[in-house]
Design an enzyme around this catalytic site. Structure first.
Site, mmCIF file in Angstrom:
data_model
loop_
_atom_site.group_PDB
_atom_site.id
_atom_site.type_symbol
_atom_site.label_atom_id
_atom_site.label_comp_id
_atom_site.label_asym_id
_atom_site.label_seq_id
_atom_site.Cartn_x
_atom_site.Cartn_y
_atom_site.Cartn_z
ATOM 1 N N ASN A 45 0.850 -1.197 0.000
ATOM 2 C CA ASN A 45 0.000 0.000 0.000
ATOM 3 C C ASN A 45 0.882 1.241 0.000
ATOM 4 O OD1 ASN A 45 0.648 -0.782 2.686
ATOM 5 N ND2 ASN A 45 -1.028 0.405 3.541
ATOM 6 N N GLU A 47 0.318 5.173 0.678
ATOM 7 C CA GLU A 47 -0.630 6.184 1.130
ATOM 8 C C GLU A 47 -0.248 7.562 0.601
ATOM 9 O OE1 GLU A 47 -1.146 5.734 5.406
ATOM 10 O OE2 GLU A 47 -2.359 3.937 5.034
ATOM 11 N N CYS A 56 -4.080 0.666 -2.572
ATOM 12 C CA CYS A 56 -3.925 -0.565 -1.785
ATOM 13 C C CYS A 56 -2.843 -1.464 -2.388
ATOM 14 C CB CYS A 56 -5.235 -1.343 -1.759
ATOM 15 S SG CYS A 56 -6.576 -0.530 -0.888
ATOM 16 N N GLU A 58 -2.975 -4.656 -3.069
ATOM 17 C CA GLU A 58 -3.473 -5.550 -4.123
ATOM 18 C C GLU A 58 -3.496 -4.846 -5.472
ATOM 19 O OE1 GLU A 58 -4.751 -4.801 -1.175
ATOM 20 O OE2 GLU A 58 -6.265 -6.249 -0.543
ATOM 21 N N CYS A 95 -10.663 -3.087 -4.435
ATOM 22 C CA CYS A 95 -9.705 -4.104 -4.896
ATOM 23 C C CYS A 95 -10.434 -5.338 -5.411
ATOM 24 C CB CYS A 95 -8.734 -4.475 -3.781
ATOM 25 S SG CYS A 95 -7.537 -3.155 -3.454
HETATM 26 N N1 THU Z 1 -5.349 -1.351 2.353
HETATM 27 C C1 THU Z 1 -4.794 -2.221 1.462
HETATM 28 O O1 THU Z 1 -3.616 -2.094 1.096
HETATM 29 N N2 THU Z 1 -5.572 -3.202 0.967
HETATM 30 C C2 THU Z 1 -6.895 -3.368 1.261
HETATM 31 O O2 THU Z 1 -7.563 -4.194 0.657
HETATM 32 C C3 THU Z 1 -7.498 -2.584 2.333
HETATM 33 C C4 THU Z 1 -6.710 -1.432 2.820
HETATM 34 C C5 THU Z 1 -4.525 -0.254 2.887
HETATM 35 C C6 THU Z 1 -4.970 1.109 2.453
HETATM 36 C C7 THU Z 1 -4.450 1.973 3.566
HETATM 37 O O3 THU Z 1 -3.122 2.352 3.248
HETATM 38 C C8 THU Z 1 -4.430 1.086 4.783
HETATM 39 O O4 THU Z 1 -4.568 -0.245 4.295
HETATM 40 C C9 THU Z 1 -5.524 1.377 5.781
HETATM 41 O O5 THU Z 1 -6.759 1.403 5.176
#
Ligand code: THU
Length: 133
Positions: A45, A47, A56, A58, A95
């Site tokens: 992920n 941000e 995300c 995925e 995702c």
């Molecule tokens: N996140 C993912 O990487 N994959 C997901 O399917 C759900 C959420 C990440 C996004 C964000 O950086 C952190 O988790 C908190 O939501």
């Protein structure tokens, strides 16, 4: 019993999680995507201070693969959690819809806390009746 390939996929997701950029949520996620041709793509992920610019793990892995010309995938492993603690980080709705764009219902989603502790789902279990037209 977990197959060697699944275990390797989970270990790759754990490794990818080390690159997670999550200064806002501190929730670190790694994903490892296996293409039908045997190629592996990983993602974490990433941000953004705008929040909505966050991607995300995925989708990072899937977009890396698609941008390299890959379109056929067999499974993905996902590992997420804060610091050293992993939880069952089920993929978010966006995702799941992105997975549905490229993957059939039998695409396998492995949600792992470790290579020993994991759950397996088909995409159709996670996203029944996905948007289509
Ligand atoms: N996140 C993912 O990487 N994959 C997901 O399917 C759900 C959420 C990440 C996004 C964000 O950086 C952190 O988790 C908190 O939501």
């Amino acid at each position: 019993m977990i197959s060697m390939t699944d275990k390797e996929l989970i270990l790759s997701a754990l490794k990818a999680r080390e690159n997670a950029y999550a200064p806002y949520s501190e929730f670190l996620v790694g994903a490892a995507l296996l293409c039908k041709d045997g190629t592996l793509y990983t993602g974490c992920n990433i941000e953004n201070i705008s929040y909505s610019g966050t991607v995300c793990a995925e989708r990072t892995a899937i977009f890396k693969a698609v941008s390299d010309g890959k379109r056929e995938f067999s499974k993905i492993a996902i590992v997420g959690g804060k610091k050293d603690e992993t939880i069952s980080a089920y993929p978010c709705g966006i995702c799941r819809q992105v997975m549905a764009e490229f993957c059939k219902g039998d695409f396998k989603v492995i949600v792992a806390k470790s290579e020993e502790d994991y759950e397996e789902f088909s995409l159709s279990e996670l996203l029944p009746k996905s948007f289509d037209f």
